[in-house]
Write a protein that holds these residues in place. Structure first.
Motif, PDB file in Angstrom:
ATOM      1  N   HIS A  55       7.560  -6.702   2.450  1.00  0.00           N
ATOM      2  CA  HIS A  55       8.432  -6.727   1.433  1.00  0.00           C
ATOM      3  C   HIS A  55       7.655  -5.935   0.209  1.00  0.00           C
ATOM      4  O   HIS A  55       7.987  -6.256  -1.081  1.00  0.00           O
ATOM      5  CB  HIS A  55       9.017  -8.171   0.829  1.00  0.00           C
ATOM      6  CG  HIS A  55       9.690  -8.814   1.777  1.00  0.00           C
ATOM      7  ND1 HIS A  55      10.814  -8.277   2.351  1.00  0.00           N
ATOM      8  CD2 HIS A  55       9.294 -10.076   2.684  1.00  0.00           C
ATOM      9  CE1 HIS A  55      11.494  -9.232   3.309  1.00  0.00           C
ATOM     10  NE2 HIS A  55      10.475 -10.229   3.534  1.00  0.00           N
ATOM     11  N   ILE A  56       6.898  -4.946   0.584  1.00  0.00           N
ATOM     12  CA  ILE A  56       6.598  -4.188  -0.436  1.00  0.00           C
ATOM     13  C   ILE A  56       7.534  -3.076  -1.075  1.00  0.00           C
ATOM     14  O   ILE A  56       7.484  -2.791  -2.215  1.00  0.00           O
ATOM     15  CB  ILE A  56       5.133  -3.328  -0.016  1.00  0.00           C
ATOM     16  CG1 ILE A  56       4.070  -4.357   0.535  1.00  0.00           C
ATOM     17  CG2 ILE A  56       4.565  -2.390  -1.223  1.00  0.00           C
ATOM     18  CD1 ILE A  56       3.387  -5.028  -0.583  1.00  0.00           C
ATOM     19  N   SER A  59       9.601  -4.212  -4.176  1.00  0.00           N
ATOM     20  CA  SER A  59       9.012  -5.367  -4.865  1.00  0.00           C
ATOM     21  C   SER A  59       8.460  -4.821  -6.299  1.00  0.00           C
ATOM     22  O   SER A  59       8.541  -3.626  -6.673  1.00  0.00           O
ATOM     23  CB  SER A  59       7.846  -6.003  -4.096  1.00  0.00           C
ATOM     24  OG  SER A  59       7.068  -4.927  -3.884  1.00  0.00           O
ATOM     25  N   ASN A  60       7.995  -5.940  -6.725  1.00  0.00           N
ATOM     26  CA  ASN A  60       7.300  -5.683  -8.393  1.00  0.00           C
ATOM     27  C   ASN A  60       6.164  -4.971  -8.309  1.00  0.00           C
ATOM     28  O   ASN A  60       5.351  -4.896  -7.204  1.00  0.00           O
ATOM     29  CB  ASN A  60       7.602  -7.088  -9.229  1.00  0.00           C
ATOM     30  CG  ASN A  60       6.578  -8.028  -8.438  1.00  0.00           C
ATOM     31  OD1 ASN A  60       5.752  -7.869  -7.876  1.00  0.00           O
ATOM     32  ND2 ASN A  60       6.665  -9.509  -8.870  1.00  0.00           N
ATOM     33  N   LEU A  63       2.894  -6.931  -6.597  1.00  0.00           N
ATOM     34  CA  LEU A  63       2.655  -7.089  -5.290  1.00  0.00           C
ATOM     35  C   LEU A  63       2.115  -5.616  -4.911  1.00  0.00           C
ATOM     36  O   LEU A  63       1.582  -5.783  -4.020  1.00  0.00           O
ATOM     37  CB  LEU A  63       4.146  -7.301  -4.638  1.00  0.00           C
ATOM     38  CG  LEU A  63       4.043  -7.550  -3.119  1.00  0.00           C
ATOM     39  CD1 LEU A  63       3.059  -8.750  -2.961  1.00  0.00           C
ATOM     40  CD2 LEU A  63       5.269  -7.916  -2.649  1.00  0.00           C
ATOM     41  N   HIS A  64       2.482  -4.495  -5.520  1.00  0.00           N
ATOM     42  CA  HIS A  64       2.045  -3.327  -5.339  1.00  0.00           C
ATOM     43  C   HIS A  64       0.579  -3.235  -5.645  1.00  0.00           C
ATOM     44  O   HIS A  64      -0.306  -2.595  -4.873  1.00  0.00           O
ATOM     45  CB  HIS A  64       2.893  -2.199  -6.051  1.00  0.00           C
ATOM     46  CG  HIS A  64       4.167  -1.888  -5.557  1.00  0.00           C
ATOM     47  ND1 HIS A  64       4.772  -0.726  -5.772  1.00  0.00           N
ATOM     48  CD2 HIS A  64       5.173  -2.595  -5.149  1.00  0.00           C
ATOM     49  CE1 HIS A  64       5.847  -0.791  -5.245  1.00  0.00           C
ATOM     50  NE2 HIS A  64       6.214  -1.837  -4.980  1.00  0.00           N
ATOM     51  N   ALA A  66      -1.473  -5.739  -5.416  1.00  0.00           N
ATOM     52  CA  ALA A  66      -2.082  -6.586  -4.609  1.00  0.00           C
ATOM     53  C   ALA A  66      -2.393  -5.802  -3.257  1.00  0.00           C
ATOM     54  O   ALA A  66      -3.585  -5.778  -2.650  1.00  0.00           O
ATOM     55  CB  ALA A  66      -1.516  -7.684  -4.312  1.00  0.00           C
ATOM     56  N   ALA A  67      -1.229  -4.922  -2.695  1.00  0.00           N
ATOM     57  CA  ALA A  67      -1.391  -4.225  -1.643  1.00  0.00           C
ATOM     58  C   ALA A  67      -2.712  -3.172  -1.891  1.00  0.00           C
ATOM     59  O   ALA A  67      -3.321  -2.901  -1.005  1.00  0.00           O
ATOM     60  CB  ALA A  67      -0.114  -3.744  -1.291  1.00  0.00           C
TER      61      ALA A  67
END
Length: 89
Positions: A55-56, A59-60, A63-64, A66-67
């Motif tokens: 779910h990247i 998403s907000n 989360l980007h 963190a990835a």
């Protein structure tokens, strides 16, 4: 954000096509390019999985971030491993 089932089926089809391509490229001798082609296919499959199933996509920013942090950490570890490997005799 929820995705439509049609998008999941398209992603599944793309992953199956890339799987078939990975399997078939194993029978082709590309000399030094075997590794490059195999890694390119693997990166494409990983991107499909990360963008949709993790779910990247859509998403907000957190989360980007963190990835991206995970990818940067992977590159750091690979760089340190490669640096150790090339300095050994």
């Amino acid at each position: 954000m929820t995705h439509s089932p049609k998008l999941y089926w398209k992603n599944c089809l793309a992953l199956l096509v890339l799987l078939a391509l990975t399997w078939s490229i194993g029978y082709v001798d590309l000399d030094p390019f075997n590794l490059i082609v195999a890694l390119a296919i693997a990166i494409a499959k990983a991107l499909l999985v990360v963008l949709l199933f993790m779910h990247i996509k859509g998403s907000n920013r957190m989360l980007h971030l963190a990835a991206a942090g995970g990818v940067i950490w992977l590159f750091i570890l690979l760089t340190l491993t490669f640096a150790d490997y090339v300095t050994r005799h």
